[in-house]
Design a protein around this motif. Structure first.
Motif, PDB file in Angstrom:
ATOM      1  N   TYR A 173       0.142  -8.896  -8.386  1.00  0.00           N
ATOM      2  CA  TYR A 173       1.390  -8.012  -8.472  1.00  0.00           C
ATOM      3  C   TYR A 173       2.413  -7.885  -7.058  1.00  0.00           C
ATOM      4  O   TYR A 173       2.869  -7.098  -6.958  1.00  0.00           O
ATOM      5  CB  TYR A 173       0.976  -6.234  -8.347  1.00  0.00           C
ATOM      6  N   ALA A 174       2.168  -9.084  -6.567  1.00  0.00           N
ATOM      7  CA  ALA A 174       3.109  -9.282  -5.101  1.00  0.00           C
ATOM      8  C   ALA A 174       4.206  -9.857  -5.787  1.00  0.00           C
ATOM      9  O   ALA A 174       4.469 -10.994  -6.635  1.00  0.00           O
ATOM     10  CB  ALA A 174       2.488 -10.295  -4.133  1.00  0.00           C
ATOM     11  N   PHE A 175       5.566  -9.401  -5.322  1.00  0.00           N
ATOM     12  CA  PHE A 175       6.790  -9.955  -5.670  1.00  0.00           C
ATOM     13  C   PHE A 175       7.552 -10.045  -4.387  1.00  0.00           C
ATOM     14  O   PHE A 175       7.514  -9.237  -3.581  1.00  0.00           O
ATOM     15  CB  PHE A 175       7.445  -9.034  -6.509  1.00  0.00           C
ATOM     16  N   GLU A 176       8.467 -11.384  -4.544  1.00  0.00           N
ATOM     17  CA  GLU A 176       9.247 -11.355  -3.380  1.00  0.00           C
ATOM     18  C   GLU A 176      10.800 -11.333  -3.661  1.00  0.00           C
ATOM     19  O   GLU A 176      11.120 -12.016  -4.828  1.00  0.00           O
ATOM     20  CB  GLU A 176       9.256 -12.565  -2.478  1.00  0.00           C
ATOM     21  N   GLY A 177      11.472 -10.633  -3.279  1.00  0.00           N
ATOM     22  CA  GLY A 177      12.746 -10.605  -3.567  1.00  0.00           C
ATOM     23  C   GLY A 177      13.750 -11.157  -2.541  1.00  0.00           C
ATOM     24  O   GLY A 177      13.516 -10.796  -1.265  1.00  0.00           O
TER      25      GLY A 177
ATOM     26  N   THR B  17       6.824  -6.884  -2.029  1.00  0.00           N
ATOM     27  CA  THR B  17       6.435  -5.665  -2.664  1.00  0.00           C
ATOM     28  C   THR B  17       4.741  -6.230  -3.322  1.00  0.00           C
ATOM     29  O   THR B  17       4.705  -7.358  -3.571  1.00  0.00           O
ATOM     30  CB  THR B  17       7.119  -4.913  -3.745  1.00  0.00           C
ATOM     31  N   ASP B  18       4.085  -5.265  -3.003  1.00  0.00           N
ATOM     32  CA  ASP B  18       2.909  -5.354  -3.806  1.00  0.00           C
ATOM     33  C   ASP B  18       1.893  -4.197  -4.354  1.00  0.00           C
ATOM     34  O   ASP B  18       2.677  -3.068  -3.948  1.00  0.00           O
ATOM     35  CB  ASP B  18       1.726  -5.976  -2.673  1.00  0.00           C
ATOM     36  N   GLY B  19       1.126  -4.113  -5.236  1.00  0.00           N
ATOM     37  CA  GLY B  19       0.473  -3.038  -5.439  1.00  0.00           C
ATOM     38  C   GLY B  19      -0.649  -2.867  -4.765  1.00  0.00           C
ATOM     39  O   GLY B  19      -1.222  -3.741  -3.842  1.00  0.00           O
TER      40      GLY B  19
ATOM     41  N   GLY C 165      -3.661  -5.056  -6.699  1.00  0.00           N
ATOM     42  CA  GLY C 165      -2.854  -5.687  -6.039  1.00  0.00           C
ATOM     43  C   GLY C 165      -3.588  -6.112  -4.603  1.00  0.00           C
ATOM     44  O   GLY C 165      -5.041  -5.978  -4.431  1.00  0.00           O
ATOM     45  N   HIS C 166      -3.068  -7.009  -3.703  1.00  0.00           N
ATOM     46  CA  HIS C 166      -3.736  -7.397  -2.461  1.00  0.00           C
ATOM     47  C   HIS C 166      -3.064  -6.778  -1.379  1.00  0.00           C
ATOM     48  O   HIS C 166      -3.419  -7.167  -0.156  1.00  0.00           O
ATOM     49  CB  HIS C 166      -3.461  -9.043  -2.297  1.00  0.00           C
ATOM     50  N   ASN C 167      -2.353  -5.657  -1.301  1.00  0.00           N
ATOM     51  CA  ASN C 167      -1.641  -4.969  -0.191  1.00  0.00           C
ATOM     52  C   ASN C 167      -1.053  -5.793   0.758  1.00  0.00           C
ATOM     53  O   ASN C 167      -1.128  -5.474   1.939  1.00  0.00           O
ATOM     54  CB  ASN C 167      -2.981  -4.047   0.272  1.00  0.00           C
ATOM     55  N   SER C 168      -0.186  -6.639   0.357  1.00  0.00           N
ATOM     56  CA  SER C 168       0.252  -7.660   1.103  1.00  0.00           C
ATOM     57  C   SER C 168       2.052  -7.251   1.241  1.00  0.00           C
ATOM     58  O   SER C 168       2.808  -8.149   1.953  1.00  0.00           O
ATOM     59  CB  SER C 168       0.488  -9.137   0.246  1.00  0.00           C
ATOM     60  N   GLY C 169       2.522  -6.065   0.943  1.00  0.00           N
ATOM     61  CA  GLY C 169       3.691  -5.883   1.181  1.00  0.00           C
ATOM     62  C   GLY C 169       3.889  -4.357   0.849  1.00  0.00           C
ATOM     63  O   GLY C 169       3.101  -3.665   0.488  1.00  0.00           O
TER      64      GLY C 169
END
Length: 139
Positions: free
Chosen positions: A13-17, A27-29, A35-39
């Protein structure tokens, strides 16, 4: 017109804008949903946007009033609706914290002007039914 490019960056679920100037935010889930809690969580970015939007207004107003800002930070606490989808922000409290040669009344007026009149993010959140409260500390 504003254009933001958004790209998925992992297998979950990680996305980069990225904006037109190359600035990025991730952002991440939560781990609980895979998710991986990376954002930031997407809804947290709204709170970050509120802080950034009001911060620009407030600094601009205080500079025009020749107030000397040594440091400026915010703590934003927020609560979302429970048991609803989508779960909107329902209540936000912002603690504006200033350090410097700043008159308390001028700081309060600048914050009020931002939150009540100038900040588009605050207006967007209020239009969705969110209440926004704030207070000021000058150290």
């Amino acid at each position: 017109m504003t254009t933001i490019a958004i790209k998925r960056v992992d297998d979950a679920y990680a996305f980069e804008g990225t904006d037109a100037n190359g600035h990025t935010i991730r952002t991440d889930g939560a781990v609980e949903i895979g998710g991986h809690n990376s954002g930031f969580r997407p809804m947290q970015t709204l709170l970050m946007g509120l802080g950034g939007c009001s911060g620009v207004d407030i600094v601009s107003i205080l500079k025009k009033q020749r107030q000397e800002i040594e440091d400026f930070s915010m703590k934003i606490d927020a609560e979302r609706e429970h048991g609803k989808e989508p779960a909107l922000w329902k209540h936000i409290h912002i603690q504006f914290i200033f350090k410097g040669n700043i008159e308390v009344e001028k700081a309060k007026k600048a914050c009020a002007l931002s939150i009540d009149k100038y900040c588009s993010v605050a207006a967007t959140l209020r239009a969705a039914g969110c209440t926004i409260e704030w207070d000021v500390t000058v150290q």
